[in-house]
Design an enzyme around this catalytic site. Sequence first.
Site, PDB file in Angstrom:
ATOM      1  N   GLU A 341      27.295   1.961   7.427  1.00 48.14           N
ATOM      2  CA  GLU A 341      27.321   2.361   8.835  1.00 48.14           C
ATOM      3  C   GLU A 341      28.614   1.926   9.517  1.00 48.14           C
ATOM      4  OE1 GLU A 341      23.501   0.898  10.321  1.00 48.14           O
ATOM      5  OE2 GLU A 341      22.553   2.716   9.544  1.00 48.14           O
ATOM      6  N   ASP A 416      14.818   3.114   5.783  1.00 48.49           N
ATOM      7  CA  ASP A 416      15.161   2.197   6.872  1.00 48.49           C
ATOM      8  C   ASP A 416      13.955   1.810   7.713  1.00 48.49           C
ATOM      9  OD1 ASP A 416      16.623   0.656   8.552  1.00 48.49           O
ATOM     10  OD2 ASP A 416      17.560   2.286   9.656  1.00 48.49           O
ATOM     11  N   GLU A 444      11.682  -1.523  15.601  1.00 49.08           N
ATOM     12  CA  GLU A 444      12.674  -0.483  15.918  1.00 49.08           C
ATOM     13  C   GLU A 444      12.082   0.918  15.872  1.00 49.08           C
ATOM     14  OE1 GLU A 444      16.097  -0.613  13.380  1.00 49.08           O
ATOM     15  OE2 GLU A 444      16.873   1.291  14.125  1.00 49.08           O
TER      16      GLU A 444
HETATM   17  C1  GCV Z   1      22.023  -3.603  12.543  1.00 48.05           C
HETATM   18  C2  GCV Z   1      19.392   0.700  11.129  1.00 48.05           C
HETATM   19  C3  GCV Z   1      19.439   0.327  12.580  1.00 48.05           C
HETATM   20  C4  GCV Z   1      20.746  -0.353  12.939  1.00 48.05           C
HETATM   21  C5  GCV Z   1      20.926  -1.556  12.014  1.00 48.05           C
HETATM   22  C6  GCV Z   1      20.888  -1.048  10.570  1.00 48.05           C
HETATM   23  C7  GCV Z   1      21.011  -2.178   9.565  1.00 48.05           C
HETATM   24  O1  GCV Z   1      20.312   1.709  10.868  1.00 48.05           O
HETATM   25  O2  GCV Z   1      19.239   1.443  13.374  1.00 48.05           O
HETATM   26  O3  GCV Z   1      20.710  -0.751  14.280  1.00 48.05           O
HETATM   27  O4  GCV Z   1      22.111  -2.226  12.283  1.00 48.05           O
HETATM   28  O5  GCV Z   1      19.670  -0.411  10.332  1.00 48.05           O
HETATM   29  O6  GCV Z   1      19.989  -2.589   9.061  1.00 48.05           O
HETATM   30  O7  GCV Z   1      22.114  -2.626   9.312  1.00 48.05           O
END
Ligand code: GCV
Length: 768
Positions: A341, A416, A444
Amino acid sequence: MPSPIPPMSVRPKNRPAPVAWLLAWALAAACLLITRSAGASSLPHGDEAAPAAEDGYRLWLRYVPVEEPWRSRYRASATGLIGAAAMEASPTLRAARAELVRGLSGLLGEAPRAADAVTRDGAILFGTPRSSAVVKSLSLDLGAVGAEGYLIRTTTIHGHRATVIAANTDIGVLYGAFRFLRLLQTREPIGHLDIAASPKIRRRVLDHWDNLNGTVERGYAGDSLWKWETLPEHLSQRYIDYARACASIGINGAVLNNVNATPFILTPLYLGKVAALAGVLRPYGIRVYLSVPFSAPVTLGKLKSADPLDPRVQAWWTAKAAEIYRDIPDFGGFLMKANSEGQPGPEDYHRTQAQGANLLAQALAPHHGIVMWRAFVYTTGSHSEDRAKQAYDTFKPLDGKFAGNVLVQVKNGPIDFQPREPFHPLFGAMPRTNLMLELQVTKEYLGQRTSIVYLGPLFAEGLRDDTWVKGAGSTVARVTDGSLYGERLTAIAGVANIGSDRNWCGSIFNQANWYAFGRLAWDPDLSARQIAGEWVRMTFTNDRRFVVPVVKMMMGSREAVVDYMTPLGLASQMAGTHFGPGPWMAPAKGIPADWTSTYYSRADAGGIGFDRTATGSNAVAQYAPHLATQYGNAATCPESLLLWFHHLSWDYRLRSGRTLWDSMVLHYDQGVASVRQARKTWSSLSPYVDRERYRLTADFLAIQEKDAEWWRNASIAYFQSISHRPLPAGAAPPPDTLAHYEAFCIPYVEGSPGTRPACPPADVAVPR
Ligand code: GCV
């Protein structure tokens, strides 16, 4: 104004028995005073008010007065407290003593008498053979409980009955003290105890996704717990109470900052603050860890490269590690999100993830530090491989290449933290690598702050999943606790749900997820139901008329969310905020395909689901042959994962005989019905809960009911526009058009990274 602590044997609020009520008030006031002074004695500055009553601050450590006949029974076994009275006792033993005094005072209505010898029946004695001559003289069989375990035993000393809480280490004693108090909090008999316990996993860590500017990524409980701007001078009582709560469930590590890390955390300014926090948490057995960015040698060290094979880069990390350990000798180590990411990583220099991890491992090894290297690696953009396969493809070939002080940290599922995923295929697939499990405690994708979703069943399901790599019984828990392949460095992490809100977690029921994570990290074999029961008893009341329905409500809450959000193995159907439905979200300019819903649902006129069999992405082949066969055949695949692995016709018949389409609709309805039932259950329980916590939960359940209906209606409207099937008999049509649901958007949700609204103002409407 906070409401007073209600008496434990609750009667309807409007008709208290005057004498009992007065007595309860007196006890509650005494308990508060004692809690206040006990808390103050362990304060670095002794400056902040003790928690007010029943606003959720005290979590499961409320220590409210025990009712008869338990009180008399317990008092007979708590006539004196022996241990750690001397000034030279370690901070950990002093914390154990403070907790026992606080707990027993609150629970029994009087402070335990301090004693230095057993002279009458009912003494409680605690310590290690090193700290206590009496414990030493008992020659207890402490060998089996290891470095963090404890024994709690009823014994006879000088002819008197006594309870001993003993361990090899001070932290073991503190864990034993919390366990002893839990017995009273949950009304267990304590007259004849013989308990031996020790954790199955060595590092039990909370990952805080807290940013240095005070925000929390995916945080739904206010701002960061850590007040960087007032550290290191100001050590808030909240830090101590956080540490107490963690220690009470055996959590022994905290990653203080977001995995999307900034190099500022490694500057002397912030390291000084980290050292101060480490000092507060240390007596409670909690080591601190830091998330670090791979590019720190460039951004902070002004080097030209962060290439792991560059000796200057190696020297930079070695020096940085030495700098950290100078002030924090028990520093735990680094957590790394690399090449994920948008984060930098070794692949930027054409090096492997293992070469990257070993760079840090080498720097930390002389200090006994560890690296938790995340496997959450996938390539967004043009990469066309099934997202669910990418981490396995990247890491599996590196098995055996990671240094001994590296743990590869693997999320429970391959995508995720969805409401339901199969277990991650890396579990069991890297026998020569230390693997650790990463769970998400913050919700989340599960309704965020307001929805009541008890995650115990989700965590337990993930731990119990059988990888089959060494035949039946090769569970994820056994990979994680090291018993499958014999690793000694074992760990588990939970992404924290803790913030600056007075109730810590944004809602009372979110606290249960922190509790459940800690309890399962200590013992992955515990049942989610047992954990829920403990938590309800300690957080609210032991009255069965409350405990039974609330545990039932909690146990059904995760499946309810699965039902109304992503039934039958669907995943990632959320809007971009990860809150609310967005099944229509399709790839668009600037949005990678695997960040959209249609990528996962693959819904078309022919059917729905992601074909991960041999005719599709063949992700099933990443599992052991037994599972590959089972998952690969729609007839044997668990229906809860059907659409994860199969693209099936809308008319496909499930085991019930119903079509897939009808079944989907029924699941959405079932989810909404469960939330309505939860609301009903809760509304019948007001006599057993103080007003403040009752109201908050009732209001949040009302919000959840609306959210569940919104999910159900929007999902049915969207999928029906593709399936063109009628609704099954009895199912109500969504009250609005698909266009209405598609247009609706919530511009801001808590915890979203960045400050941009999720949609233009014109899309902000009211869902029905
Ligand atoms: C901290 C998902 C979440 C992100 C998070 C990522 C991760 O994509 O939406 O906010 O980033 O996981 O676990 O690194």
